[in-house]
Design a protein around this motif. Sequence first.
Motif, PDB file in Angstrom:
ATOM      1  N   GLY A 254       0.839  -1.171   0.086  1.00 56.74           N
ATOM      2  CA  GLY A 254       0.005   0.045   0.161  1.00 56.74           C
ATOM      3  C   GLY A 254       0.788   1.231  -0.117  1.00 56.74           C
ATOM      4  O   GLY A 254       0.249   2.241   0.059  1.00 56.74           O
ATOM      5  N   HIS A 255       2.155   1.095  -0.005  1.00 59.69           N
ATOM      6  CA  HIS A 255       3.177   2.268   0.086  1.00 59.69           C
ATOM      7  C   HIS A 255       3.950   2.309  -1.037  1.00 59.69           C
ATOM      8  O   HIS A 255       5.165   2.986  -1.008  1.00 59.69           O
TER       9      HIS A 255
ATOM     10  N   PHE B   5      14.310   0.515   5.143  1.00 58.47           N
ATOM     11  CA  PHE B   5      14.653   1.897   4.581  1.00 58.47           C
ATOM     12  C   PHE B   5      13.436   2.723   4.420  1.00 58.47           C
ATOM     13  O   PHE B   5      12.439   2.190   3.578  1.00 58.47           O
ATOM     14  N   ARG B   6      13.085   3.882   4.913  1.00 58.08           N
ATOM     15  CA  ARG B   6      12.131   4.746   4.513  1.00 58.08           C
ATOM     16  C   ARG B   6      12.494   5.370   3.347  1.00 58.08           C
ATOM     17  O   ARG B   6      13.393   6.003   3.128  1.00 58.08           O
ATOM     18  N   GLY B   7      11.415   5.199   2.470  1.00 55.73           N
ATOM     19  CA  GLY B   7      11.425   6.016   1.213  1.00 55.73           C
ATOM     20  C   GLY B   7      10.517   7.256   1.233  1.00 55.73           C
ATOM     21  O   GLY B   7       9.040   7.086   1.479  1.00 55.73           O
TER      22      GLY B   7
ATOM     23  N   GLY C 188       8.577   2.144  10.308  1.00 53.17           N
ATOM     24  CA  GLY C 188       8.909   3.292  10.478  1.00 53.17           C
ATOM     25  C   GLY C 188       8.808   4.216   9.624  1.00 53.17           C
ATOM     26  O   GLY C 188       9.657   4.758   8.918  1.00 53.17           O
ATOM     27  N   TYR C 189       7.403   4.574   9.316  1.00 53.34           N
ATOM     28  CA  TYR C 189       6.825   5.533   8.310  1.00 53.34           C
ATOM     29  C   TYR C 189       7.225   6.999   8.520  1.00 53.34           C
ATOM     30  O   TYR C 189       7.255   7.710   7.664  1.00 53.34           O
ATOM     31  N   ARG C 190       7.479   7.244  10.029  1.00 52.21           N
ATOM     32  CA  ARG C 190       7.622   8.588  10.050  1.00 52.21           C
ATOM     33  C   ARG C 190       9.120   8.680  10.893  1.00 52.21           C
ATOM     34  O   ARG C 190       9.389   7.823  11.381  1.00 52.21           O
TER      35      ARG C 190
ATOM     36  N   SER D 280       5.294   8.380   3.644  1.00 60.17           N
ATOM     37  CA  SER D 280       6.512   7.689   2.970  1.00 60.17           C
ATOM     38  C   SER D 280       6.274   6.121   3.071  1.00 60.17           C
ATOM     39  O   SER D 280       5.008   5.682   3.495  1.00 60.17           O
ATOM     40  N   GLY D 281       6.985   5.302   2.640  1.00 60.81           N
ATOM     41  CA  GLY D 281       6.926   3.900   2.557  1.00 60.81           C
ATOM     42  C   GLY D 281       8.126   3.390   3.039  1.00 60.81           C
ATOM     43  O   GLY D 281       9.138   4.084   3.516  1.00 60.81           O
ATOM     44  N   VAL D 282       8.066   2.193   3.498  1.00 67.75           N
ATOM     45  CA  VAL D 282       9.358   1.536   3.944  1.00 67.75           C
ATOM     46  C   VAL D 282       9.623   0.283   3.104  1.00 67.75           C
ATOM     47  O   VAL D 282       8.732  -0.683   2.905  1.00 67.75           O
ATOM     48  N   ARG D 283      10.958   0.284   2.734  1.00 64.93           N
ATOM     49  CA  ARG D 283      11.356  -0.983   2.036  1.00 64.93           C
ATOM     50  C   ARG D 283      12.134  -2.182   2.613  1.00 64.93           C
ATOM     51  O   ARG D 283      12.835  -1.667   3.670  1.00 64.93           O
ATOM     52  N   ALA D 284      11.653  -3.077   2.824  1.00 66.90           N
ATOM     53  CA  ALA D 284      12.296  -4.326   3.489  1.00 66.90           C
ATOM     54  C   ALA D 284      13.469  -4.801   2.807  1.00 66.90           C
ATOM     55  O   ALA D 284      13.408  -5.483   1.758  1.00 66.90           O
TER      56      ALA D 284
END
Length: 394
Positions: free
Chosen positions: A38-39, A216-218, A272-274, A337-341
Amino acid sequence: MGAGIVGLAVARQLLIDRPGEEVTVVDKESAVAVHQTGHNSGVIHAGIYYTPGSLKAELCRRGRDLLTDFCIEHKVPISAVGKLVVALNPDDQRRLAEIHRRAQANGVNEAVMMDGPGLREIEPHVAGIAALHSPATSIVDFAQVSRALAADITARGGTIRLGSEVTGFRQDSEGVVAETSTGDLRATTSIVCGGLQSARLAEMVGADSDPRIVPFRGEYYQLSEAAASKVRGLVYPVPDPRYPFLGIHLTRRIGGTVDIGPNAVLALALQGYRRRDISGRDLKSILGWPGFWAMARQNWKMGAAEITGSLSKHYFASQARRYLPDLSASDLHPWPSGVRAQAIRRNGELVDDFWITHEQRITIVRNAPSPAATSALAIAEHICAEVFRQGNNR
């Protein structure tokens, strides 16, 4: 396990391959597609970048076709806006030639090279001396795709059990018991598609701790309406082989807006979106992993630049302005933001391809990076074939 797009695709494929079987999707969230699905950028990739012969290359092409057919059948809006991979200088142009070679090797024959005037026929406001044009690259809302998958699963007799967190696994001669916050669930086999939680779930199973997920937050901005009108489709940089992340790009969304981003900064929690999202447990796992420090030593210059972009909208805008010269910082509006695994090996190597392992009756998707959303239906075919083969060999 997991109600992201890969987990849902796998559940649907199980019901297609074995009609009448009891299939249950379990997820701790209250809705499907809450995290990476969803991100993400909403791009259905054509398969131009990936190493020929890799699982990514194989499943992306197959997945794109399956996903397109699924969207048409289930009336999910999809738009072939096309992608330009833009070279700004001769070094970029040389690397672009290699990407074109890969595209051809991967069967993406519609991708064509063009010079500066040619690219501006596609994107009149974009700078660059050359570009690779992929007209087949499309956009979609992957959360909407996931909801359509969930509806198809239930229509085929499957069950989606939300608000149910997996806390452990047991295996015995009869199968697998998934221990959840809403009670135990017994199955003959379990397929774990945990995304950001995949390493933690793998450890519950007793699998090797290598690789581990580092989040990693994008971060994104959305362009003003005036700036967005100057971007027709997708504008991407030429990947720099020295760095693990692509860099910011311009992405038209299915609703007509245009995003700019993402950068890539270490998130201090798996979700960790924020910036203020911090988990002591997750941070201990990240900082305690030798692979994180090895990766950080190898990429500290890139990391410093990404942090600068995170802290300064003007710097972020300056990076995008290389491709869209008329852009100003005032055109950028904050966006979620999104978070990449990111799976990282103990030696610091970033896992670039899909990685699927088997622990007796449990199959675990250890790494599903982009283009996992594009490839989800093909990944599901691949996983189910492996699971049935494993079952026949027991």
